[in-house]
Design a protein around this motif. Structure first.
Motif, short mmCIF file in Angstrom:
data_model
loop_
_atom_site.label_atom_id
_atom_site.label_comp_id
_atom_site.label_asym_id
_atom_site.label_seq_id
_atom_site.Cartn_x
_atom_site.Cartn_y
_atom_site.Cartn_z
N GLN A 123 0.80 -1.23 0.00
CA GLN A 123 0.00 0.00 0.00
C GLN A 123 0.83 1.28 0.00
OE1 GLN A 123 -3.39 0.20 2.59
NE2 GLN A 123 -3.66 -2.01 2.68
N SER A 126 1.02 3.86 -3.11
CA SER A 126 -0.18 4.70 -3.33
C SER A 126 -0.14 5.91 -2.41
CB SER A 126 -1.45 3.89 -3.07
OG SER A 126 -1.53 2.80 -3.95
N GLY A 127 0.20 5.70 -1.15
CA GLY A 127 0.30 6.82 -0.21
C GLY A 127 1.38 7.79 -0.65
N GLY A 130 0.14 10.00 -3.28
CA GLY A 130 -0.67 11.08 -2.70
C GLY A 130 0.20 12.22 -2.22
N LEU A 131 1.29 11.88 -1.53
CA LEU A 131 2.21 12.91 -1.04
C LEU A 131 2.89 13.64 -2.21
CD1 LEU A 131 3.92 10.96 1.91
CD2 LEU A 131 2.04 12.61 2.05
N ALA A 134 0.43 15.98 -3.73
CA ALA A 134 0.26 17.13 -2.85
C ALA A 134 1.38 18.14 -3.08
CB ALA A 134 0.21 16.69 -1.40
N GLN A 157 -2.05 -3.95 -5.93
CA GLN A 157 -2.15 -2.50 -5.75
C GLN A 157 -0.86 -1.79 -6.14
OE1 GLN A 157 -3.18 -1.25 -1.78
NE2 GLN A 157 -2.99 0.92 -2.26
N GLU A 160 -1.05 -1.05 -9.75
CA GLU A 160 -2.01 0.05 -9.98
C GLU A 160 -1.29 1.38 -9.76
OE1 GLU A 160 -5.99 -2.21 -8.09
OE2 GLU A 160 -5.36 -0.29 -7.30
N PHE A 164 -0.16 4.51 -12.41
CA PHE A 164 -0.62 5.88 -12.18
C PHE A 164 0.56 6.85 -12.16
CE2 PHE A 164 -1.58 9.55 -9.62
CZ PHE A 164 -2.89 9.89 -9.93
N PHE B 52 -8.13 14.13 -10.42
CA PHE B 52 -7.28 13.04 -10.90
C PHE B 52 -8.14 11.79 -11.14
CE2 PHE B 52 -4.72 15.71 -8.10
CZ PHE B 52 -3.69 16.07 -8.96
N ASN B 53 -8.13 11.34 -12.39
CA ASN B 53 -8.84 10.10 -12.69
C ASN B 53 -7.86 8.94 -12.47
OD1 ASN B 53 -10.39 7.99 -13.62
ND2 ASN B 53 -11.23 9.18 -15.33
N VAL B 54 -8.09 8.17 -11.46
CA VAL B 54 -7.17 7.08 -11.10
C VAL B 54 -7.46 5.83 -11.92
CG1 VAL B 54 -6.26 5.75 -9.14
CG2 VAL B 54 -7.01 8.09 -8.78
N ALA B 57 -8.98 1.37 -10.34
CA ALA B 57 -7.93 0.96 -9.40
C ALA B 57 -8.29 1.54 -8.03
CB ALA B 57 -6.58 1.47 -9.89
N GLU B 58 -9.32 0.97 -7.44
CA GLU B 58 -9.88 1.59 -6.23
C GLU B 58 -8.95 1.47 -5.03
OE1 GLU B 58 -11.51 -0.47 -8.24
OE2 GLU B 58 -13.02 0.86 -9.14
N GLN B 59 -8.18 0.40 -4.95
CA GLN B 59 -7.24 0.27 -3.83
C GLN B 59 -6.22 1.41 -3.91
OE1 GLN B 59 -5.72 -3.82 -3.29
NE2 GLN B 59 -7.21 -4.44 -4.82
N ASN B 60 -5.68 1.60 -5.10
CA ASN B 60 -4.73 2.69 -5.31
C ASN B 60 -5.39 4.05 -5.07
OD1 ASN B 60 -2.22 3.84 -6.19
ND2 ASN B 60 -3.11 4.18 -8.23
N MET B 61 -6.62 4.18 -5.51
CA MET B 61 -7.34 5.46 -5.37
C MET B 61 -7.49 5.83 -3.90
SD MET B 61 -10.84 6.82 -7.15
CE MET B 61 -11.91 5.46 -6.73
N GLY B 63 -5.64 4.72 -1.42
CA GLY B 63 -4.31 4.99 -0.89
C GLY B 63 -3.82 6.38 -1.26
N ILE B 64 -4.04 6.78 -2.50
CA ILE B 64 -3.65 8.13 -2.95
C ILE B 64 -4.43 9.18 -2.16
CG2 ILE B 64 -3.79 9.76 -4.89
CD1 ILE B 64 -3.12 7.42 -6.76
N GLY B 67 -2.82 9.68 1.10
CA GLY B 67 -1.58 10.46 1.00
C GLY B 67 -1.85 11.95 0.85
N LEU B 68 -2.80 12.28 -0.03
CA LEU B 68 -3.16 13.69 -0.22
C LEU B 68 -3.73 14.29 1.06
CD1 LEU B 68 -4.77 13.38 -3.75
CD2 LEU B 68 -3.03 15.09 -3.18
N ASP B 90 -9.55 -2.94 3.10
CA ASP B 90 -8.32 -2.84 3.91
C ASP B 90 -7.69 -1.46 3.73
OD1 ASP B 90 -6.28 -3.80 5.62
OD2 ASP B 90 -5.02 -4.26 3.91
N GLN B 91 -7.72 -0.95 2.50
CA GLN B 91 -7.14 0.37 2.24
C GLN B 91 -7.95 1.46 2.97
OE1 GLN B 91 -7.45 -2.05 -0.01
NE2 GLN B 91 -5.35 -2.33 -0.68
N MET B 94 -6.92 1.07 6.68
CA MET B 94 -5.53 1.37 7.04
C MET B 94 -5.03 2.73 6.52
SD MET B 94 -4.24 -0.92 8.98
CE MET B 94 -5.81 -0.78 9.81
#
Lengths: 277, 333
Positions: A123, A126-127, A130-131, A134, A157, A160, A164, B52-54, B57-61, B63-64, B67-68, B90-91, B94
């Motif tokens: 995971q 992906s995080g 996001g950072l 940002a 994931q 994925e 991206f 942002f169109n991810v 990929a919903e797990q990644n979406m 997670g992103i 992060g944002l 789970d995403q 968590m």
């Protein structure tokens, strides 16, 4: 141009000696942390010692860049590295493995040192994206370093996220990939085929190069190129989960190492010698 | 409050989100390849730099989004309800729930309102999101509430799941209606029966109360747009003043509003006979919403019948007309 060639080849420079000794200190501290209970995530510190040392001593700009530790059980190495930066003390390290310690074996939201860590594997990238987004939205000059392990490539994931990042040209994103060929059930290569690792990332649109993950000069040079790449970049580091300590038995379970008091003593002596030398 | 047939509007969520983003530059929107379907084509066209169109990929979406949000953005994640709850559970737990980040999961086509069959029908989304610590869960009923929910959630520090109808959205409440994140609303006060409801079952519950009133059964209707945290005080007070409780929801009877109300009543030691109107622990199939709501017991007549049984009233329950809502003939996507 000599300097550039040296950098490309990964020629050892004086500053790399700092990283090399820092790596030995990471191993020494990890042995002590794990040695108290006699088992733990030592293999993760042994495979990643040079990666963490180079990243922390030569690349990561404190307070500016971000550090995402995707596999949270590697956090032992980050704890050990953080002592040299004054972020943790040896006394705090000594609480590792205790109930109520701030330094949990698998990193959590209350873990110091890291900006983001994920006990549930696959995971972190992906995080990190996001950072990175940002930072881009705010036009901040910031690199997001995401440490990822090879076993995590079994999680969908991750791919994925890889797609991206390349599609969006996230040049402020650098992955440090620890290919130690170790997971719970044994060698990654026995569990499933993740190779060809470097070609996979390249096919996903990433700048990818492969290095000996225990060669501080090569790792540092590759990280430098990764940071200046036009898009997301990955340093594929080939490592050994029992690396840097000769006294460990070859067939040991690298994912969750068991240490006898005698082995701890031998390893400590060996690593103290490496730090002096 | 208006009377049926309710007028309908389109894209209340999409318009509200654009208005919010115009006022606040920390609002970011992701999409999972369902941009027009979740009304955020309006956001994409107005604020392309914050959209942002991810992709699929919903797990990644999720997670992103985490992060944002961790770096200070308020992130809206609209997709179908199944794809922001069940698929990346789970995403959600968590990357969003545990770190208590301001991510707003927006689940369209709740329950049996999707013609797409079990893969597209979010009948367990409320149960899943209720189980995530820190998560606020909303099941809103109309366009007025949708708009207010978007703005109310903008200032919530933690994560939220907003569940809403897709397509033509009824306008049930007047503009002076106030959605509060800690309040259930007593829309009708009675002394025989309490119907607790939310989301797409509100019109049917109000209609059921009218039918029952015609036969002398005085019915309270408690609307619970915020399923979690549950305003137990309001629900308990209403239930305490009546002899029986029916909970009506467009969701499985397991883990949703019915469970939440039953838990609150039991823990308060308030003994009232209770029936749950909802999808009875089963998977449905594809079909129109009207057809599926009738087949799976989510109709006005089902609310009336459960009330009739609970109150042990004589004879057959009165006939109840289905509430006809424009469906817009939505496809699965």
């Amino acid at each position: 141009m000599q300097g550039t060639d040296d950098q490309a080849r990964g020629v050892l420079r004086p500053e790399h000696e700092t990283a090399r000794r820092a790596a030995a200190r990471i191993r020494l501290r990890a042995v002590r942390m794990v040695g108290k209970q006699g088992f733990g995530y030592l293999g993760q510190a042994l495979s990643s010692a040079e990666l963490m040392a180079v990243l922390f001593t030569e690349h990561l700009r404190s307070g500016i860049d971000r550090f995402v530790l995707s596999p949270a059980h590697y956090v032992i190495a980050a704890y050990a590295a953080a002592v040299d930066l004054g972020m943790l003390t040896e006394e705090q390290l000594a609480t590792y493995g205790d109930d109520d310690s701030a330094l949990e074996a698998i990193g959590t939201e209350r873990t110091p040192v890291v900006d983001l860590t994920c006990g549930s594997l696959g995971q972190g990238l992906s995080g990190a994206i996001g950072l990175a987004l940002a930072a881009r939205l705010r036009a901040e000059d910031r690199t997001v370093y995401a440490f990822v392990s090879d076993g995590e490539m079994e999680e969908g994931q991750l791919w994925e996220a890889a797609m991206f990042a390349a599609h969006h040209g996230l040049a402020n994103l650098v992955v440090l990939l620890d290919c130690n060929n170790s997971q719970v059930d044994g060698p990654v290569s026995d569990v499933t085929t993740v190779e060809p690792v470097t070609a996979k990332w390249q096919a996903f649109g990433w700048h990818a190069e492969e290095v000996d993950g225990h060669d501080v000069a090569m790792v540092s040079a590759a990280l430098g190129r990764a940071r200046s790449a036009a898009g997301p970049a990955v340093v594929v580091a080939r490592t050994n989960a029992l690396g840097g300590i000769t006294c460990l038995p070859g067939g040991a379970d690298a994912h969750f190492v068991k240490l006898t008091p005698e082995l701890v003593e031998q390893a400590v002596a060996e690593l103290e010698e490496a730090i002096r030398g | 409050m208006g009377d049926p047939p309710y007028p309908v509007v389109t894209k209340p969520f999409g318009r509200a989100l654009v208005d919010l983003a115009a006022a606040r530059d920390d609002v970011v929107c992701l999409s999972g390849d369902l941009t027009r379907q979740t009304e955020v084509d309006l956001f994409r066209d107005t604020f392309p730099e914050r959209f942002f169109n991810v992709g699929m990929a919903e797990q990644n979406m999720v997670g992103i989004a985490g992060g944002l949000a961790r770096d200070g953005f308020t992130v809206f994640v609209p997709t179908f309800g199944v794809f922001c709850t069940r698929r990346p559970f789970d995403q959600v737990a968590m990357a969003v729930g545990y770190p208590r980040l301001p991510v707003r999961l927006v689940g369209f086509m709740p329950g049996l309102s999707s013609p797409g069959g079990p893969s597209h029908q979010a009948v367990d989304d409320v149960a899943l999101m209720r189980a995530v610590p820190n998560m606020t869960v909303l099941d809103v009923a109309d366009a007025t509430e949708i708009r207010q929910a978007v703005f109310a959630l903008a200032d919530l520090p933690g994560p939220a799941y907003l569940r809403l109808k897709r397509g033509e959205i009824p306008v049930i409440f007047d503009d002076d209606h106030r959605l509060l994140l800690d309040r259930a609303q007593v829309l009708r006060e009675g002394h025989d029966l309490t119907v607790v409801t939310a989301g797409m079952m509100l019109p049917a519950s109000l209609a059921a109360a009218d039918v029952l009133a015609g036969r002398g059964v005085s019915t309270s209707v408690v609307h619970v747009p915020v399923v979690k945290p549950l305003d137990a005080a309001t629900v308990l007070a209403a239930c305490a003043h009546t002899r029986a409780t029916v909970v009506a929801e467009n969701h499985s009877i397991v883990g949703g509003l019915g469970s939440a109300v039953a838990e609150a009543l039991a823990e308060a030691g308030l003994g009232r006979p209770l029936r749950r109107v909802g999808v009875r622990d089963t998977y449905a199939e594809g079909g129109s919403a009207a057809h599926l709501f009738a087949r799976y017991g989510l109709d006005v007549s089902d609310v009336v019948a459960r009330a009739w049984e609970l109150l042990d009233l004589p004879g057959e329950p009165p006939r109840a007309e289905t509430v006809r809502e424009p469906s817009g003939n939505l496809g699965p996507v």
